[in-house]
Motif scaffolding. Structure first.
Motif, PDB file in Angstrom:
ATOM      1  N   PHE A   8       1.372  -6.716  10.720  1.00  0.00           N
ATOM      2  CA  PHE A   8       0.165  -7.259  10.095  1.00  0.00           C
ATOM      3  C   PHE A   8      -0.273  -6.365   8.938  1.00  0.00           C
ATOM      4  N   PHE A   9      -0.674  -6.994   7.839  1.00  0.00           N
ATOM      5  CA  PHE A   9      -1.111  -6.239   6.664  1.00  0.00           C
ATOM      6  C   PHE A   9      -2.513  -6.637   6.221  1.00  0.00           C
ATOM      7  N   GLY A  10      -3.145  -7.577   6.913  1.00  0.00           N
ATOM      8  CA  GLY A  10      -4.481  -8.058   6.540  1.00  0.00           C
ATOM      9  C   GLY A  10      -5.455  -7.929   7.692  1.00  0.00           C
ATOM     10  N   ALA A  34       2.411   1.290  10.588  1.00  0.00           N
ATOM     11  CA  ALA A  34       3.763   1.014  10.100  1.00  0.00           C
ATOM     12  C   ALA A  34       3.674   0.648   8.625  1.00  0.00           C
ATOM     13  N   VAL A  35       4.816   0.628   7.965  1.00  0.00           N
ATOM     14  CA  VAL A  35       4.879   0.203   6.564  1.00  0.00           C
ATOM     15  C   VAL A  35       6.040  -0.770   6.395  1.00  0.00           C
ATOM     16  N   LEU A  36       5.898  -1.630   5.396  1.00  0.00           N
ATOM     17  CA  LEU A  36       6.965  -2.551   5.008  1.00  0.00           C
ATOM     18  C   LEU A  36       7.515  -2.040   3.683  1.00  0.00           C
ATOM     19  N   PRO A  37       8.679  -1.391   3.707  1.00  0.00           N
ATOM     20  CA  PRO A  37       9.260  -0.856   2.474  1.00  0.00           C
ATOM     21  C   PRO A  37       9.599  -1.966   1.476  1.00  0.00           C
ATOM     22  N   GLY A  38       9.466  -1.639   0.193  1.00  0.00           N
ATOM     23  CA  GLY A  38       9.828  -2.575  -0.865  1.00  0.00           C
ATOM     24  C   GLY A  38       8.811  -3.675  -1.087  1.00  0.00           C
ATOM     25  N   HIS A  39       7.604  -3.507  -0.560  1.00  0.00           N
ATOM     26  CA  HIS A  39       6.548  -4.509  -0.697  1.00  0.00           C
ATOM     27  C   HIS A  39       5.207  -3.820  -0.926  1.00  0.00           C
ATOM     28  N   GLU A  40       4.260  -4.581  -1.454  1.00  0.00           N
ATOM     29  CA  GLU A  40       2.894  -4.085  -1.586  1.00  0.00           C
ATOM     30  C   GLU A  40       1.915  -5.191  -1.217  1.00  0.00           C
ATOM     31  N   CYS A  51      -2.247 -10.863   0.145  1.00  0.00           N
ATOM     32  CA  CYS A  51      -0.883 -11.372   0.246  1.00  0.00           C
ATOM     33  C   CYS A  51       0.043 -10.170   0.126  1.00  0.00           C
ATOM     34  N   ILE A  52       1.285 -10.398   0.425  1.00  0.00           N
ATOM     35  CA  ILE A  52       2.267  -9.325   0.323  1.00  0.00           C
ATOM     36  C   ILE A  52       3.349  -9.781  -0.655  1.00  0.00           C
ATOM     37  N   VAL A  53       3.725  -8.887  -1.549  1.00  0.00           N
ATOM     38  CA  VAL A  53       4.733  -9.225  -2.556  1.00  0.00           C
ATOM     39  C   VAL A  53       5.786  -8.122  -2.626  1.00  0.00           C
ATOM     40  N   ALA A  54       6.989  -8.502  -2.977  1.00  0.00           N
ATOM     41  CA  ALA A  54       8.070  -7.531  -3.123  1.00  0.00           C
ATOM     42  C   ALA A  54       7.823  -6.679  -4.363  1.00  0.00           C
ATOM     43  N   ARG A  55       8.017  -5.371  -4.222  1.00  0.00           N
ATOM     44  CA  ARG A  55       7.951  -4.452  -5.353  1.00  0.00           C
ATOM     45  C   ARG A  55       8.785  -3.235  -5.010  1.00  0.00           C
ATOM     46  N   GLU A  56       9.841  -3.041  -5.781  1.00  0.00           N
ATOM     47  CA  GLU A  56      10.750  -1.930  -5.544  1.00  0.00           C
ATOM     48  C   GLU A  56      10.004  -0.601  -5.542  1.00  0.00           C
ATOM     49  N   GLY A  57      10.289   0.213  -4.539  1.00  0.00           N
ATOM     50  CA  GLY A  57       9.688   1.539  -4.437  1.00  0.00           C
ATOM     51  C   GLY A  57       8.334   1.568  -3.747  1.00  0.00           C
ATOM     52  N   ALA A  58       7.733   0.421  -3.493  1.00  0.00           N
ATOM     53  CA  ALA A  58       6.419   0.371  -2.848  1.00  0.00           C
ATOM     54  C   ALA A  58       6.577   0.379  -1.331  1.00  0.00           C
ATOM     55  N   GLU A  59       5.470   0.659  -0.645  1.00  0.00           N
ATOM     56  CA  GLU A  59       5.412   0.566   0.809  1.00  0.00           C
ATOM     57  C   GLU A  59       4.084  -0.070   1.175  1.00  0.00           C
TER      58      GLU A  59
END
Length: 104
Positions: A8-10, A34-40, A51-59
């Motif tokens: 969960f991120f929200g 926890a973290v979801l690598p490659g997303h912000e 919302c969650i979106v893909a972003r290289e290098g983000a967690e």
């Protein structure tokens, strides 16, 4: 009964709200960082939810529930409006560093 991990991120990072959605007593909900690598996590423009979106290098920071039933995952999807939201398996990293597949 098979158990799945959910990330969960929200708003469902709140154990009280999550216990209502899952239909569990609050003391039966155990979340861990926890973290979801490659997303912000981003705010949805004009809305009160993220919302969650893909972003290289983000967690993307969030919370991991390791022991959800299929019925509980369905309750989460319903809460999140399953017409616009679908749980998808992704690899998250728990606070201890281990990788864990979870529905996000």
């Amino acid at each position: 009964m098979a158990r799945r991990a959910l990330f969960f991120f929200g708003s469902l990072r709140d154990e009280t709200l999550l216990s209502c959605v899952l239909g569990r007593a609050p003391e039966a909900v155990s979340l861990e960082a926890a973290v979801l690598p490659g997303h912000e996590v981003r705010a949805v423009a004009g809305e009160g939810f993220p919302c969650i979106v893909a972003r290289e290098g983000a967690e993307a920071p969030g919370a991991l529930l390791r022991d959800a039933t299929a019925a509980e995952a369905a309750r989460v999807a319903f809460f999140e409006d399953e017409a616009e939201f679908a749980l998808a398996p992704m690899t998250v990293r728990a606070a201890g560093g281990e990788a864990q597949e979870a529905l996000v």
